[in-house]
Design an enzyme around this catalytic site. Structure first.
Site, short mmCIF file in Angstrom:
data_model
loop_
_atom_site.label_atom_id
_atom_site.label_comp_id
_atom_site.label_asym_id
_atom_site.label_seq_id
_atom_site.Cartn_x
_atom_site.Cartn_y
_atom_site.Cartn_z
CD GLU A 201 -6.95 16.10 -7.34
OE1 GLU A 201 -6.68 16.76 -8.34
OE2 GLU A 201 -7.62 15.05 -7.38
CD GLU B 20 -11.35 11.27 -5.27
OE1 GLU B 20 -10.79 10.98 -6.34
OE2 GLU B 20 -11.54 12.43 -4.88
#
Ligand code: G3I
Length: 380
Positions: A167, A272
């Site tokens: 991220e 995910e």
């Protein structure tokens, strides 16, 4: 018994048989017990789930039994992140991560390490000097290197690949102004990949992020990949986290995202995956939700209505069709959790809602979404 009675009996028998056949053909409920996800997708991609330490203290071992049956790869949901594994400068807490690694090893699963460098779940001390002021670049790079060497080094034999940087991007595709970025500068990403490669030359190395299906952010990630490649730094895959909504991304958006990353010569992983079925207007800022809000934003607290169950199944089908079609580029699909009960989406963005994002319900039973997913591939 006269002829008429025999005839009536036969007609009754035939009718019952007919009813039974109709019932068995119209049965759309649970998939047969012997269908497993890992077997079903064995010619397509690895299939896995995130697991966490709490699953090991559940008395019924419900989730772990599902993991053993259906998945051939696992990711530690929290236990290998900096905060849990390296809480203080001279203190490492490997035990929870070891439990997960041992489980994976014992069950012949591919273990994914998540994650080395992130702005979240990283203790404050990492970015500070003794006086509590921001640390300098050299100190932070030294800490980064030591951390990576220690953690990657420990799991060298067991962990197949690492989410090296997680991220790093903002929604507009610019690098997030995290403490890593502010103190080290943008080469912190390259440094992290270099240190990880030094620590385990065999390990696969990934860049992992969410919302890369949106163009500006995707372009930012492509820049990161190209930048590493141009310096000859190893990067094996991009992880699309896959925290999806019922209406985002579209299958076409997902398809072109996979193709754009694959065109860079790297693998694509869905790392995910889950699908949020709850209303997602940003209510995270609300400190307390009043009754009316609770009703509105927690609509399925007594169970998921059939209509939503069906839409969720359709949504999973649409996404899996894209993964299957791109099987030459998609190397792995990992769900973020095992059953609806243990999903992080019951706690975020608001604590205590009831969400239904995965393929197994709160009792560990395969949902309609499971059936829809397995039907996306033909069986011989
Ligand atoms: O373990 C502590 C416990 O000791 C403490 O008493 C308790 C008090 O709240 O907190 C526990 O830690 C929680 C941790 O999960 C373990 O359950 C943290 O508060 C909580 O914030 C943390 O949430 C995790 C979140 O990352 C942190 O940002 C979620 O479980 C985890 O699913 C989530 O995973 C992230 C991926 O790593 C990266 N991509 C997004 C994804 C979803 O947010």
């Amino acid at each position: 018994m006269n002829m008429l009675n025999i005839k009536i009996l036969n007609i009754a028998r035939i009718s019952w048989l007919g009813i039974l056949i109709i019932i068995s053909f119209s049965y759309k409920g649970n998939a047969p017990e012997d269908i497993t996800l890992k077997e079903r997708f064995k010619d397509h991609f690895l299939i896995g789930s995130a697991i966490n330490r709490h699953l090991f203290s559940d008395e019924d071992n419900l989730e772990l039994a599902i993991v053993k049956k259906h998945f051939n790869t696992i990711t530690a949901e929290n236990e290998m992140k900096w905060g849990p594994i390296h809480p203080k400068p001279d203190e490492y807490n490997f035990e929870p991560a070891d439990i997960i690694a041992d489980f994976g090893k014992k069950n012949n699963m591919l273990i994914i390490g998540h994650t080395l460098i992130w702005h979240n779940q990283t203790p404050k001390w990492v970015f500070e000097n003794k006086e509590g002021n921001p640390a300098d670049r050299e100190t932070l790079l030294k800490r980064m290197k030591e951390h990576i060497q220690k953690v990657v080094g420990r799991y060298k034999e067991n962990v197949h690949g690492w989410d090296v940087v997680n991220e790093a991007l903002d929604e507009d595709g610019k690098l997030r102004q995290s403490s890593w970025m502010k103190i080290v500068g943008e080469d912190y990403i390259a440094k992290a990949f270099q240190f990880a490669h030094e620590a385990d030359p065999e390990a696969e190395l990934y860049y992992n992020d969410f919302s890369l299906e949106n163009k500006p952010k995707r372009e930012g990630a492509i820049k990161i990949v190209k930048n590493l490649q141009s310096q000859g730094i190893k990067i094996d895959a991009v992880g699309l986290q896959g925290h999806y909504k019922m209406d985002w991304p579209t299958p076409a958006q997902l398809d072109s995202t996979i193709k754009e990353f694959a065109a860079l010569g790297i693998k694509v992983m869905i790392t995910e995956l889950d699908i949020d079925v709850l209303p997602y207007k940003d209510i995270s800022a609300e400190v307390t939700l009043n009754m009316e809000m609770q009703e509105k934003y927690n609509p399925y607290k007594d169970g998921l209505p059939d209509s939503v169950q069906v839409s969720l199944a359709q949504r999973y089908k649409d996404l899996f069709e894209v993964f299957v079609e791109n099987k030459n580029s998609v190397d792995r699909v990992t769900f973020w959790g095992v059953t609806d009960k243990d999903s992080w989406l019951n706690y975020w963005p608001v604590r205590g809602r009831k969400n239904y994002p995965l393929l197994f319900d709160r009792n560990g039973k395969p949902k309609q979404a499971f059936d829809a997913v397995v039907k996306t591939v033909e069986i011989n």
